[in-house]
Design a protein around this motif. Structure first.
Motif, PDB file in Angstrom:
ATOM      1  N   PHE A  47      63.833  82.779  35.103  1.00 58.78           N
ATOM      2  CA  PHE A  47      63.905  81.895  33.936  1.00 58.78           C
ATOM      3  C   PHE A  47      62.958  82.382  32.843  1.00 58.78           C
ATOM      4  O   PHE A  47      63.305  82.405  31.659  1.00 58.78           O
ATOM      5  CB  PHE A  47      63.551  80.471  34.373  1.00 58.78           C
ATOM      6  CG  PHE A  47      63.352  79.501  33.240  1.00 58.78           C
ATOM      7  CD1 PHE A  47      64.426  78.893  32.619  1.00 58.78           C
ATOM      8  CD2 PHE A  47      62.067  79.182  32.798  1.00 58.78           C
ATOM      9  CE1 PHE A  47      64.230  77.989  31.578  1.00 58.78           C
ATOM     10  CE2 PHE A  47      61.866  78.289  31.765  1.00 58.78           C
ATOM     11  CZ  PHE A  47      62.948  77.688  31.150  1.00 58.78           C
ATOM     12  N   ALA A  48      61.754  82.787  33.242  1.00 56.10           N
ATOM     13  CA  ALA A  48      60.740  83.227  32.279  1.00 56.10           C
ATOM     14  C   ALA A  48      61.072  84.570  31.657  1.00 56.10           C
ATOM     15  O   ALA A  48      60.442  84.955  30.670  1.00 56.10           O
ATOM     16  CB  ALA A  48      59.376  83.301  32.960  1.00 56.10           C
ATOM     17  N   THR A  49      62.054  85.300  32.223  1.00 55.48           N
ATOM     18  CA  THR A  49      62.456  86.578  31.639  1.00 55.48           C
ATOM     19  C   THR A  49      62.794  86.412  30.170  1.00 55.48           C
ATOM     20  O   THR A  49      62.409  87.211  29.321  1.00 55.48           O
ATOM     21  CB  THR A  49      63.689  87.151  32.371  1.00 55.48           C
ATOM     22  OG1 THR A  49      63.411  87.232  33.761  1.00 55.48           O
ATOM     23  CG2 THR A  49      64.044  88.526  31.843  1.00 55.48           C
ATOM     24  N   TRP A  50      63.537  85.360  29.838  1.00 56.37           N
ATOM     25  CA  TRP A  50      64.022  85.175  28.474  1.00 56.37           C
ATOM     26  C   TRP A  50      63.344  84.036  27.732  1.00 56.37           C
ATOM     27  O   TRP A  50      63.348  84.025  26.501  1.00 56.37           O
ATOM     28  CB  TRP A  50      65.527  84.901  28.477  1.00 56.37           C
ATOM     29  CG  TRP A  50      66.393  85.976  29.026  1.00 56.37           C
ATOM     30  CD1 TRP A  50      67.461  85.812  29.860  1.00 56.37           C
ATOM     31  CD2 TRP A  50      66.315  87.386  28.782  1.00 56.37           C
ATOM     32  NE1 TRP A  50      68.030  87.020  30.158  1.00 56.37           N
ATOM     33  CE2 TRP A  50      67.346  88.009  29.503  1.00 56.37           C
ATOM     34  CE3 TRP A  50      65.455  88.181  28.025  1.00 56.37           C
ATOM     35  CZ2 TRP A  50      67.548  89.378  29.488  1.00 56.37           C
ATOM     36  CZ3 TRP A  50      65.643  89.546  28.011  1.00 56.37           C
ATOM     37  CH2 TRP A  50      66.683  90.134  28.733  1.00 56.37           C
ATOM     38  N   PHE A  51      62.797  83.044  28.445  1.00 60.66           N
ATOM     39  CA  PHE A  51      62.277  81.883  27.732  1.00 60.66           C
ATOM     40  C   PHE A  51      60.929  82.232  27.108  1.00 60.66           C
ATOM     41  O   PHE A  51      59.863  81.931  27.639  1.00 60.66           O
ATOM     42  CB  PHE A  51      62.125  80.678  28.663  1.00 60.66           C
ATOM     43  CG  PHE A  51      62.161  79.362  27.925  1.00 60.66           C
ATOM     44  CD1 PHE A  51      63.342  78.656  27.824  1.00 60.66           C
ATOM     45  CD2 PHE A  51      61.026  78.861  27.311  1.00 60.66           C
ATOM     46  CE1 PHE A  51      63.390  77.458  27.124  1.00 60.66           C
ATOM     47  CE2 PHE A  51      61.060  77.667  26.615  1.00 60.66           C
ATOM     48  CZ  PHE A  51      62.250  76.959  26.526  1.00 60.66           C
ATOM     49  N   ILE A 160      44.597  89.200  26.307  1.00 63.16           N
ATOM     50  CA  ILE A 160      44.626  88.231  27.410  1.00 63.16           C
ATOM     51  C   ILE A 160      45.744  88.564  28.386  1.00 63.16           C
ATOM     52  O   ILE A 160      45.541  88.607  29.605  1.00 63.16           O
ATOM     53  CB  ILE A 160      44.783  86.803  26.858  1.00 63.16           C
ATOM     54  CG1 ILE A 160      43.535  86.402  26.067  1.00 63.16           C
ATOM     55  CG2 ILE A 160      45.048  85.801  27.988  1.00 63.16           C
ATOM     56  CD1 ILE A 160      43.693  85.136  25.266  1.00 63.16           C
ATOM     57  N   VAL A 161      46.940  88.803  27.858  1.00 59.66           N
ATOM     58  CA  VAL A 161      48.077  89.135  28.716  1.00 59.66           C
ATOM     59  C   VAL A 161      47.826  90.437  29.460  1.00 59.66           C
ATOM     60  O   VAL A 161      48.101  90.570  30.662  1.00 59.66           O
ATOM     61  CB  VAL A 161      49.378  89.225  27.885  1.00 59.66           C
ATOM     62  CG1 VAL A 161      50.532  89.733  28.738  1.00 59.66           C
ATOM     63  CG2 VAL A 161      49.727  87.864  27.294  1.00 59.66           C
ATOM     64  N   ASP A 177      53.970  82.952  35.832  1.00 58.86           N
ATOM     65  CA  ASP A 177      55.295  82.463  35.430  1.00 58.86           C
ATOM     66  C   ASP A 177      55.578  81.084  36.026  1.00 58.86           C
ATOM     67  O   ASP A 177      56.097  80.191  35.343  1.00 58.86           O
ATOM     68  CB  ASP A 177      56.395  83.430  35.899  1.00 58.86           C
ATOM     69  CG  ASP A 177      56.570  84.611  34.965  1.00 58.86           C
ATOM     70  OD1 ASP A 177      55.909  84.632  33.906  1.00 58.86           O
ATOM     71  OD2 ASP A 177      57.358  85.507  35.299  1.00 58.86           O
ATOM     72  N   PHE A 178      55.262  80.919  37.299  1.00 57.78           N
ATOM     73  CA  PHE A 178      55.531  79.644  37.965  1.00 57.78           C
ATOM     74  C   PHE A 178      54.713  78.525  37.319  1.00 57.78           C
ATOM     75  O   PHE A 178      55.243  77.453  37.009  1.00 57.78           O
ATOM     76  CB  PHE A 178      55.212  79.743  39.453  1.00 57.78           C
ATOM     77  CG  PHE A 178      55.467  78.469  40.212  1.00 57.78           C
ATOM     78  CD1 PHE A 178      56.754  77.979  40.348  1.00 57.78           C
ATOM     79  CD2 PHE A 178      54.416  77.759  40.773  1.00 57.78           C
ATOM     80  CE1 PHE A 178      57.000  76.797  41.039  1.00 57.78           C
ATOM     81  CE2 PHE A 178      54.649  76.574  41.460  1.00 57.78           C
ATOM     82  CZ  PHE A 178      55.943  76.101  41.595  1.00 57.78           C
ATOM     83  N   MET A 179      53.426  78.778  37.106  1.00 59.88           N
ATOM     84  CA  MET A 179      52.579  77.785  36.446  1.00 59.88           C
ATOM     85  C   MET A 179      53.089  77.493  35.030  1.00 59.88           C
ATOM     86  O   MET A 179      53.193  76.319  34.617  1.00 59.88           O
ATOM     87  CB  MET A 179      51.142  78.292  36.385  1.00 59.88           C
ATOM     88  CG  MET A 179      50.187  77.365  35.629  1.00 59.88           C
ATOM     89  SD  MET A 179      48.610  78.151  35.227  1.00 59.88           S
ATOM     90  CE  MET A 179      49.088  79.232  33.879  1.00 59.88           C
ATOM     91  N   GLN A 180      53.428  78.545  34.309  1.00 62.68           N
ATOM     92  CA  GLN A 180      53.841  78.377  32.930  1.00 62.68           C
ATOM     93  C   GLN A 180      55.202  77.704  32.812  1.00 62.68           C
ATOM     94  O   GLN A 180      55.447  76.947  31.865  1.00 62.68           O
ATOM     95  CB  GLN A 180      53.837  79.748  32.237  1.00 62.68           C
ATOM     96  CG  GLN A 180      52.428  80.271  32.003  1.00 62.68           C
ATOM     97  CD  GLN A 180      52.340  81.770  31.823  1.00 62.68           C
ATOM     98  OE1 GLN A 180      53.313  82.490  32.047  1.00 62.68           O
ATOM     99  NE2 GLN A 180      51.176  82.254  31.434  1.00 62.68           N
ATOM    100  N   SER A 332      54.517  84.185  29.510  1.00 58.78           N
ATOM    101  CA  SER A 332      55.285  84.510  30.708  1.00 58.78           C
ATOM    102  C   SER A 332      56.259  85.643  30.440  1.00 58.78           C
ATOM    103  O   SER A 332      56.478  86.518  31.294  1.00 58.78           O
ATOM    104  CB  SER A 332      56.040  83.276  31.216  1.00 58.78           C
ATOM    105  OG  SER A 332      56.958  82.803  30.243  1.00 58.78           O
ATOM    106  N   THR A 333      56.852  85.664  29.252  1.00 57.10           N
ATOM    107  CA  THR A 333      57.756  86.750  28.890  1.00 57.10           C
ATOM    108  C   THR A 333      56.979  88.027  28.580  1.00 57.10           C
ATOM    109  O   THR A 333      57.365  89.125  29.002  1.00 57.10           O
ATOM    110  CB  THR A 333      58.611  86.350  27.672  1.00 57.10           C
ATOM    111  OG1 THR A 333      59.357  85.176  27.988  1.00 57.10           O
ATOM    112  CG2 THR A 333      59.576  87.459  27.296  1.00 57.10           C
ATOM    113  N   ALA A 334      55.874  87.888  27.862  1.00 53.11           N
ATOM    114  CA  ALA A 334      55.099  89.065  27.457  1.00 53.11           C
ATOM    115  C   ALA A 334      54.545  89.833  28.647  1.00 53.11           C
ATOM    116  O   ALA A 334      54.567  91.066  28.657  1.00 53.11           O
ATOM    117  CB  ALA A 334      53.961  88.638  26.527  1.00 53.11           C
ATOM    118  N   SER A 335      54.059  89.131  29.652  1.00 52.16           N
ATOM    119  CA  SER A 335      53.456  89.816  30.796  1.00 52.16           C
ATOM    120  C   SER A 335      54.477  90.656  31.554  1.00 52.16           C
ATOM    121  O   SER A 335      54.225  91.812  31.896  1.00 52.16           O
ATOM    122  CB  SER A 335      52.795  88.802  31.737  1.00 52.16           C
ATOM    123  OG  SER A 335      53.736  87.834  32.188  1.00 52.16           O
TER     124      SER A 335
END
Length: 492
Positions: A47-51, A160-161, A177-180, A332-335
């Protein structure tokens, strides 16, 4: 209070990332989290890939300007990519136990194809990661009320990332990602309820206004050839072009088994399409709540419409929820997108040039060093780019659509796929796309350049498949067979 919260959230993200980094003991741990992630974390990280920034800031502003027809590529094409990966590619690729997506091209087509595709993948990520860093700079600029410039915000956000990604790799990406994702879901939902309460008639009034303004009427194209081709191109640019990408691959391949890989990808993609409409709703609500400011920002920087409305028309606790969710989405996406090209460059471009049988610990150090190096390139690109966030993301996948998708799909599902086919596919696909970008750019010709490139890539694969050496009889396959036989003899 808002600045204090942002600072505390940054520290929390670093802490979670460093905690997850304790699990990294090898390059496989760093790249695919030891293939150990359960379904709920796999779904969260897919999910975090694109959001990210383009979902919250880019899609919402594009919808205000162009309506539903302007956001076909994202979220619809992007979500379709994740669903197709789960349905068609996750199972066969998971069984191959690959470390990177480029390893598939090496095993199927040989070193030259691996190198070409790896270069395409790394290039495509410059715009994609830069979009996230630009968004971080924009958010830091807004929440500090211009105390931090956008450029300085970009430096702080990237640092930071980079910090927790450098140490923890995919383990840190997955845990953060899970936390975010939890913060995104809770924050965006609460903000949506609050904002709808500020409009007479609530959420339905927002939807009715969008319908009356024809924002939902432009999804399907006119029945003319250019319009139909443009519609198809919008779908496939991200829908197909982002399938042969390392960040998608490593998130899915980090699952604990192939069933989890399939389910996590399909669920993550489906949920992304649905939840992407919350930022769209918020963006259009901002347009109704403060039409004058929104109209002014449409001329200056449409990406500021939603955050400006939140700062101006909501209490501090809502601001905390919104910017917490926004920062979560971007980071989450940037990392993940920072890690992906670095891994491909180290594993598939740099490693083959070094002495064979490199110790795994040295490989891990090399990947981490590449993460730092790619971060520098991203920052330079972000400083010099004048494209908006949505365009930077959409354009990132044209090169992989033209040069990498067909060899991947054919390699998995067509028995005649061979090195000659992959070579012709890449040459014709990328060559056609580049020529049309120069002489008939999108919007000026009948066929969008990336769609013409895709068609040429298909033709190249078919021709090569019939005139080249049969798959499985090529020199690199024979060498692989000899290596496997030698390994079996050593074991026995």
């Amino acid at each position: 209070m808002l600045i204090t919260f942002v600072a505390l959230y940054m520290l929390l993200s670093i802490a979670v990332g460093l905690y997850a980094a304790r699990k990294v003991h090898s390059s496989a741990d760093y790249v695919v989290a030891g293939r150990s992630l359960p379904l709920y974390i796999t779904m969260a990280t897919v999910f975090a890939t694109w959001f990210g920034s383009e979902t919250v800031l880019g899609i919402s502003s594009t919808f205000i300007d162009e309506g539903l027809g302007g956001i076909i590529a994202d979220p619809f094409g992007a979500g379709m990519c994740l669903i197709l990966v789960g349905l068609l590619f996750a199972k066969p690729l998971y069984r191959m136990k690959l470390l990177t997506i480029s390893d598939f091209y090496k095993r199927k087509y040989g070193r030259p194809t691996e190198l070409a595709v790896s270069i395409f993948i790394c290039i495509s990520y410059l715009g994609w990661v830069s979009a996230q860093i630009v968004a971080l700079g924009l958010v830091f600029n807004i929440v500090t009320f211009d105390a931090l410039s956008i450029e300085m915000g970009m430096v702080v956000g990237l640092a930071i990332v980079l910090f927790y990604t450098f140490f923890g790799g995919m383990f840190s990406v997955a845990m953060t990602d899970f936390m975010q994702m939890i913060i995104i879901l809770i924050g965006m939902t609460i903000v949506a309820f609050f904002v709808s309460g500020k409009i007479d008639g609530g959420a339905m009034a927002v939807i009715d206004h969008a319908i009356a303004a024809d924002k939902f009427s432009g999804f399907f194209p006119d029945l003319t050839l250019p319009a139909i081709l443009a519609f198809v191109a919008a779908w496939v640019t991200m829908g197909f072009g982002s399938i042969p990408q390392q960040d998608v691959f490593q998130r899915v391949m980090s699952a604990k088994d192939e069933k989890t890989a399939v389910r996590g990808s399909v669920l993550g993609g489906s949920f992304y399409i649905i939840f992407a409409f919350i930022p769209i709703f918020l963006g259009y609500s901002a347009f109704l709540i403060d039409a004058e400011t929104s109209a002014k920002l449409m001329e200056e920087d449409s990406q500021r419409i939603l955050p400006s409305m939140i700062l101006t028309h909501t209490p501090v606790w809502v601001q905390v929820m919104f910017f917490g969710a926004l920062l979560s989405a971007i980071m989450s996406t940037a990392s993940g997108t920072l890690l992906a090209p670095s891994v491909v460059f180290a594993e598939n471009i740099l490693k083959p040039l070094l002495p064979p049988h490199m110790a795994d610990k040295k490989l891990l150090h090399m990947i981490r060093g590449t993460v730092v190096g790619f971060s520098g390139l991203v920052l330079v690109y972000a400083f010099n780019s004048e494209r908006d966030i949505f365009s930077m993301v959409e354009d990132a996948y044209k090169v992989t659509l033209a040069g990498a998708f067909v060899p991947l799909a054919a390699g998995v599902y067509w028995k005649r796929a061979n090195t000659a086919g992959a070579t012709l596919s890449i040459i014709l696909g990328v060559g056609t796309w580049l020529l049309m970008e120069k002489f008939s750019p999108e919007g000026e010709g009948i066929c969008p350049p990336q769609l013409a490139g895709l068609g040429a890539a298909i033709i190249g694969m078919i021709i090569g498949g019939y005139i080249g050496r049969p798959a499985g009889t090529e020199p690199h396959h024979q060498e692989q067979a000899r290596q496997e036989q030698s390994q079996e003899e050593v074991k026995s």
